[in-house]
Each structure stands twice: as C-alpha cells, then as structure tokens.
Design an enzyme around this catalytic site. Sequence first.
Site, PDB file in Angstrom:
ATOM      1  CE  LYS A  75      -3.989   2.055   2.520  1.00  0.00           C
ATOM      2  NZ  LYS A  75      -4.696   1.990   3.778  1.00  0.00           N
ATOM      3  CB  SER A 150      -7.402   4.462   2.498  1.00  0.00           C
ATOM      4  OG  SER A 150      -6.580   3.873   3.648  1.00  0.00           O
ATOM      5  CB  SER A 174      -8.618   2.083   5.678  1.00  0.00           C
ATOM      6  OG  SER A 174      -8.807   3.544   5.470  1.00  0.00           O
TER       7      SER A 174
END
Length: 464
Positions: A75, A150, A174
Amino acid sequence: MGEITQLSAVELRRRMVAGELTAAAVMAAHLDRIEAVNGAVNAVVSLRPRDGLMAQAEATDVRGGALAGLPVAVKDLANVAGIETTMGSPAFAGIVPSRSDEMVRRMQAAGAIVIGKTNTPEFGLGSHTFNPVFGATRNPWDLGRSAGGSSGGAAAALACGMVPVADGSDMMGSLRNPAGWCGVYGMRPSWGMIPGEPGGDSFLHQLSTSGPMARCPEDLALLLSVQAGPDARVPHGVPCPDLSPLRAQVAGRRIGWLGDWGGAWPMEAGLSGACEAALAVFEGLGCHVEPLPAPFDAGALWEAWITLRSWAVAANLRELYETRPEVLKPEAIWEVERGLAMSAMEVHEASVIRSAWFAKAAEVFGRFDALALPTAQTWPFPVELDWPKEIGGQGMDTYHRWMECVVPVSLIGLPALAVPGPRGAQGLPSGMQLAGPRGSDLALLQLGQAYHEAAPWAGEMPLL
C-alpha cells in the site's frame, strides 16, 4: 496461467515447495494478469520493470521463508526501499525512500517479492481510493464504481488476481470497507499486534493499524504471522498468537448482530439483508446469532471519534499544512484545522468516552464471542463521486459519516475480520465485519475459515 493467479497464497507456497511450480512461473502469471487488467482497474501503481522482477523470482529460494516467491504490492502509505512512496499526494511524488518500513522488511525477510505499490487516497483519508497522482481505482465487479478505501488498490488487486496477498491499513475501516466492496477478506488485528514506525509520537495515537488482506482466511493468517510481533522501539506491542489451528469447531459460538446500531445509522436498502444472509451461514454452522440493541450512545461514539481522529491527522499533517496547504485536499485541511483548534481537555474528554465504551464492550463480550456489523452503510458508489452526500435522504455532515459503522471497532482497537457477503441486485459485493475482544484474532479467523468453506459466494472472483 489463469489458474495460478486464482490459487491461494497457501496453495502457491505448497506447490512451489513441492516443486510443482517455480517462483518465476508464479511471478510471470501475476505480471501477465496485471498487464491484462490493471489498465482498467488502476489498482497497482509504481510497478517495477518486468525484467528485474523476473530475475529476482528466478533467484528466489522458495524454501527461504513463509512468503518466499510470492509477489506482493505494498500500500502506497508504507515505504519500500527503492520504490516511490507518494501517499497519493503531489507533495511526495517522485520521492524514493532508501529504507523499507518495519512491516515491509518483515515481508521481504520472509521472501516476498515487492513488485510495486497499491493505490490509496491522499494520505489514506477517505474510504474511496482516488488521488491526483495516480487517479481512481475502480471496482473490479463494476468499473463504474468505487473500490472503497483507503486500501482500495489492495482489495481490487486481490479480487482480480494481480497479487495473492496484500497489506493494508485501517484507521476508519480502511481494510474492512474495500474488502467488503471487492469481495475479499480484510483483517484489522488487535491494536499493537503489528507495530507502526518508531517516528514521531508512538504513545498517544491508538487508532490506526496495518493488517493483512487476502481472498481467504488461511492467507490472512499466513501474512499476519509475518507482519505481527512486537518491535522493541515501539510501545504497546502485543505478541501474535499461534495462528496455525485455523480449522476449528465453531458450533455454539455466539454472535451479536448490531445491524444499524438501533436505527442510529442510515443504511442503503439491501445491505442489512445481505449481512443477515451472511449470518444465516453462521447459523448453519451451529453458531447462535442474536440481534443486539445498541450497547452505547452512537452520538457520543461519533463525537469522540472525530475528535481523536482530527487530533491524530493534525499531528501527522501539520507541517505540510503550514508550508504547502495548496497540495492538501479540502477534507485533509478540514481535519487538520479541527485538530489544531482542540484543547487538551477536549481530547481528554473524547478519550474518557472511548474508555467508557471499552468497559461497556467488555461486558457485551461476556455474552458474545463476536459482534457483527456491516462494513459500510452504502453499496459501492459511482467512481466519479468524492463521497456520498446522503443515504436514504439523510444528509452526511462530513466526508466520512457514511462509514460510521466502523467506529465502534476502531475507537477501542478491537480486532475485526471483514468477510464477503452476497452480491446485491446490481451484482455489487457486500461485506460484514466480525469484531471480538482484544486478543481474539485467532477466534475470528477460525470463524472466518468456517464461513469461507460454507458460504456459496466466498472465493468468487470478478470476470475481467
């Protein structure tokens, strides 16, 4: 090579160790898959050159660690040495770190081959993955919809078979929201199980944590066992339990269904029914499912949350706000300005509410092994939308109010497992989260494994 990219990480590892697959074949299959679908989905960013990745795979000893030979994309909030870290912001575009973060180093030490990054919203703010650096990540089940966030890039990459496992992070859902929207699994571990980086303050802010994402619970356990474990430089660390006895008898376990928190949260039509269909799978496994009245005042939880969240965001982004505010999106500026305006006593009062909810949750867990909630209050919305302004005619007063259902877990650092639910009338995935008391990570994964083997929709992949 389509079959390779549909295999679990555990199965890929088994075949590599048995000599049935090479790391090079696994790498080639996943790179081919990225080439075929990433242009439409936009999940993997900063992809390393193919020649270098193939050379690294060919040189990999598949017995050299728990993740040896597995391609992973990290990520884009975490640093990987030699790969650009943008955090979705133009302020950091082009910056290449010389050192990997501790969580990444652990994955690399276990033999994982980092192929690039997964897309994220600016600084991870918002449950919709779009930013001015790489653009928006699209939902692989419907390219006109959001993949969530996210960790939206991670979830979409998993769903498409671009990577076998992925890391994510979770402050306000997220890991859980994109898992639900992309039909995969996301694990928010007990807070402190995966250490953060030892920079800045490491005592006060206990909201966000990293965690694993995968297409099955066995793979979550595999990645979590590598990511987790105390770091002597970081306080509040907790050990990772033995995650190997994943298949267990779950009959008799008690699950409390919290639904819309006693009517406090507006929900789009069909989401509660999708969660109830998922709960029926657990009932079929012999679990006792019971609707549960709201155990705490939703308004108090929300006010405590937005206070502590804005305080944490302001601590992280203050310098950038004061030097280059033009590069921050309005939602980030709103968070920072709220946080900077707070008094110490306002923060204290929010944490008192947090403490009261932690104590009350302990009472609830005296009756239940897990609590069930939706992973989001809406179905995946159009990718062009920044965030939902209303749900069922009720206006959303902040950019994240539509994700209020994740707050009870995040506020007090509970472990939570997002499991995929059935798809709705438009073919869009749904998700449900199972939360437990701190330290119940293995018990949640056991529930997830039993569910994965019983739910007819578990393991489905989109036809891209």
